[in-house]
Design a protein around this motif. Sequence first.
Motif, PDB file in Angstrom:
ATOM      1  N   GLY A 143       9.038  -1.127   2.586  1.00 16.02           N
ATOM      2  CA  GLY A 143      10.122  -1.952   2.051  1.00 16.02           C
ATOM      3  C   GLY A 143      11.182  -1.011   1.491  1.00 16.02           C
ATOM      4  O   GLY A 143      10.931  -0.290   0.528  1.00 16.02           O
ATOM      5  N   ASN A 144      12.340  -0.996   2.106  1.00 17.55           N
ATOM      6  CA  ASN A 144      13.401  -0.078   1.652  1.00 17.55           C
ATOM      7  C   ASN A 144      14.406  -0.807   0.735  1.00 17.55           C
ATOM      8  O   ASN A 144      14.388  -2.020   0.617  1.00 17.55           O
ATOM      9  CB  ASN A 144      14.125   0.506   2.871  1.00 17.55           C
ATOM     10  CG  ASN A 144      15.108   1.599   2.490  1.00 17.55           C
ATOM     11  OD1 ASN A 144      14.886   2.339   1.522  1.00 17.55           O
ATOM     12  ND2 ASN A 144      16.207   1.709   3.219  1.00 17.55           N
ATOM     13  N   LYS A 145      15.248  -0.039   0.094  1.00 23.61           N
ATOM     14  CA  LYS A 145      16.314  -0.497  -0.812  1.00 23.61           C
ATOM     15  C   LYS A 145      15.749  -1.041  -2.120  1.00 23.61           C
ATOM     16  O   LYS A 145      16.233  -2.018  -2.670  1.00 23.61           O
ATOM     17  CB  LYS A 145      17.228  -1.521  -0.120  1.00 23.61           C
ATOM     18  CG  LYS A 145      17.814  -1.011   1.198  1.00 23.61           C
ATOM     19  CD  LYS A 145      18.978  -1.810   1.690  1.00 23.61           C
ATOM     20  CE  LYS A 145      19.484  -1.239   3.018  1.00 23.61           C
ATOM     21  NZ  LYS A 145      20.629  -1.920   3.574  1.00 23.61           N
ATOM     22  N   ALA A 150      15.610   4.756   0.070  1.00 22.17           N
ATOM     23  CA  ALA A 150      16.056   5.915   0.851  1.00 22.17           C
ATOM     24  C   ALA A 150      17.316   6.515   0.239  1.00 22.17           C
ATOM     25  O   ALA A 150      17.575   7.710   0.368  1.00 22.17           O
ATOM     26  CB  ALA A 150      16.313   5.495   2.289  1.00 22.17           C
ATOM     27  N   ALA A 151      18.091   5.673  -0.444  1.00 29.62           N
ATOM     28  CA  ALA A 151      19.351   6.152  -1.016  1.00 29.62           C
ATOM     29  C   ALA A 151      19.120   6.947  -2.296  1.00 29.62           C
ATOM     30  O   ALA A 151      19.973   7.752  -2.684  1.00 29.62           O
ATOM     31  CB  ALA A 151      20.247   4.964  -1.311  1.00 29.62           C
ATOM     32  N   GLU A 152      17.993   6.726  -2.949  1.00 30.29           N
ATOM     33  CA  GLU A 152      17.791   7.323  -4.272  1.00 30.29           C
ATOM     34  C   GLU A 152      17.048   8.654  -4.291  1.00 30.29           C
ATOM     35  O   GLU A 152      17.507   9.615  -4.874  1.00 30.29           O
ATOM     36  CB  GLU A 152      17.044   6.320  -5.169  1.00 30.29           C
ATOM     37  CG  GLU A 152      17.991   5.570  -6.055  1.00 30.29           C
ATOM     38  CD  GLU A 152      17.230   4.689  -7.023  1.00 30.29           C
ATOM     39  OE1 GLU A 152      17.895   4.048  -7.821  1.00 30.29           O
ATOM     40  OE2 GLU A 152      15.987   4.642  -6.987  1.00 30.29           O
ATOM     41  N   ALA A 153      15.867   8.655  -3.677  1.00 26.65           N
ATOM     42  CA  ALA A 153      15.055   9.857  -3.811  1.00 26.65           C
ATOM     43  C   ALA A 153      14.345  10.197  -2.511  1.00 26.65           C
ATOM     44  O   ALA A 153      13.952   9.316  -1.757  1.00 26.65           O
ATOM     45  CB  ALA A 153      14.026   9.658  -4.928  1.00 26.65           C
ATOM     46  N   TYR A 154      14.184  11.477  -2.318  1.00 23.21           N
ATOM     47  CA  TYR A 154      13.525  12.003  -1.130  1.00 23.21           C
ATOM     48  C   TYR A 154      12.011  11.790  -1.220  1.00 23.21           C
ATOM     49  O   TYR A 154      11.323  11.625  -0.221  1.00 23.21           O
ATOM     50  CB  TYR A 154      13.872  13.494  -1.044  1.00 23.21           C
ATOM     51  CG  TYR A 154      13.213  14.247   0.061  1.00 23.21           C
ATOM     52  CD1 TYR A 154      13.535  13.983   1.385  1.00 23.21           C
ATOM     53  CD2 TYR A 154      12.272  15.242  -0.217  1.00 23.21           C
ATOM     54  CE1 TYR A 154      12.939  14.688   2.420  1.00 23.21           C
ATOM     55  CE2 TYR A 154      11.671  15.954   0.800  1.00 23.21           C
ATOM     56  CZ  TYR A 154      12.009  15.672   2.121  1.00 23.21           C
ATOM     57  OH  TYR A 154      11.404  16.360   3.118  1.00 23.21           O
ATOM     58  N   HIS A 155      11.542  11.753  -2.480  1.00 19.06           N
ATOM     59  CA  HIS A 155      10.104  11.689  -2.732  1.00 19.06           C
ATOM     60  C   HIS A 155       9.423  10.498  -2.026  1.00 19.06           C
ATOM     61  O   HIS A 155       8.352  10.623  -1.447  1.00 19.06           O
ATOM     62  CB  HIS A 155       9.871  11.607  -4.247  1.00 19.06           C
ATOM     63  CG  HIS A 155       8.431  11.532  -4.623  1.00 19.06           C
ATOM     64  ND1 HIS A 155       7.594  12.617  -4.502  1.00 19.06           N
ATOM     65  CD2 HIS A 155       7.680  10.494  -5.059  1.00 19.06           C
ATOM     66  CE1 HIS A 155       6.384  12.251  -4.871  1.00 19.06           C
ATOM     67  NE2 HIS A 155       6.400  10.978  -5.216  1.00 19.06           N
TER      68      HIS A 155
END
Length: 168
Positions: free
Chosen positions: A86-88, A118-123
């Motif tokens: 689940g993204n965003k 995906a917009a916030e962190a690479y982790h």
Amino acid sequence: MKSIYSHSLAVEGREILFHIWDFSYSQDGADESSAEEKRVQWADGFILVYSICDRASFNILHPKVQFIKATKEATSQEKVPIVIVGNKRDLHHQRVVSSEEGRLLALSVDCGFYEVSAAEAYHGSLMVFQGLAERFCEARLAPKRGTGIRSIVKSMSAVFARKRTDSL
Ligand SMILES: Nc1nc2c(ncn2[C@@H]2O[C@H](COP(=O)(O)OP(=O)(O)OP(=O)(O)O)[C@@H](O)[C@H]2O)c(=O)[nH]1
């Protein structure tokens, strides 16, 4: 549009090279099924991403998982590694799919589950790929389908059937 990226990642002390085919599914079912089948055959594992702000993107996941499993399991006995994402997650005020729904779906179709931004962190993305790699390794190590109790019972009854015939 077809985009293939390569990326290597250390998972449990082993370097794994991923070839990632980033593909957008059309939500109107306009995908040609032979092209979809080819993509599914190409891959060893799947990350299915929906947006927590878009119910339609969530609703197509169940049939997609069924399609992937049916296509892969027709030619392989291994469990198919699939992770649902689940993204965003950062857009909580626009959320229309709850975490619970995502988790329940993943559980019901035996897939991994993550919620990320995906917009916030690479982790978050890293966790997803690690989760997929772990599922892939588990599938390779697990006993092949068809060697469970049912097939043992099946082969035992075959042996007994032969014995009975032999002794006639
Ligand atoms: N706020 C927020 N925006 C995001 C996130 N992920 C993607 N976006 C935005 O959503 C839009 C679509 O992003 P893409 O990366 O093109 O998503 P996609 O699923 O690859 O899109 P398609 O391939 O066109 O289906 C862009 O404007 C991104 O900036 C996220 O986690 N949070």
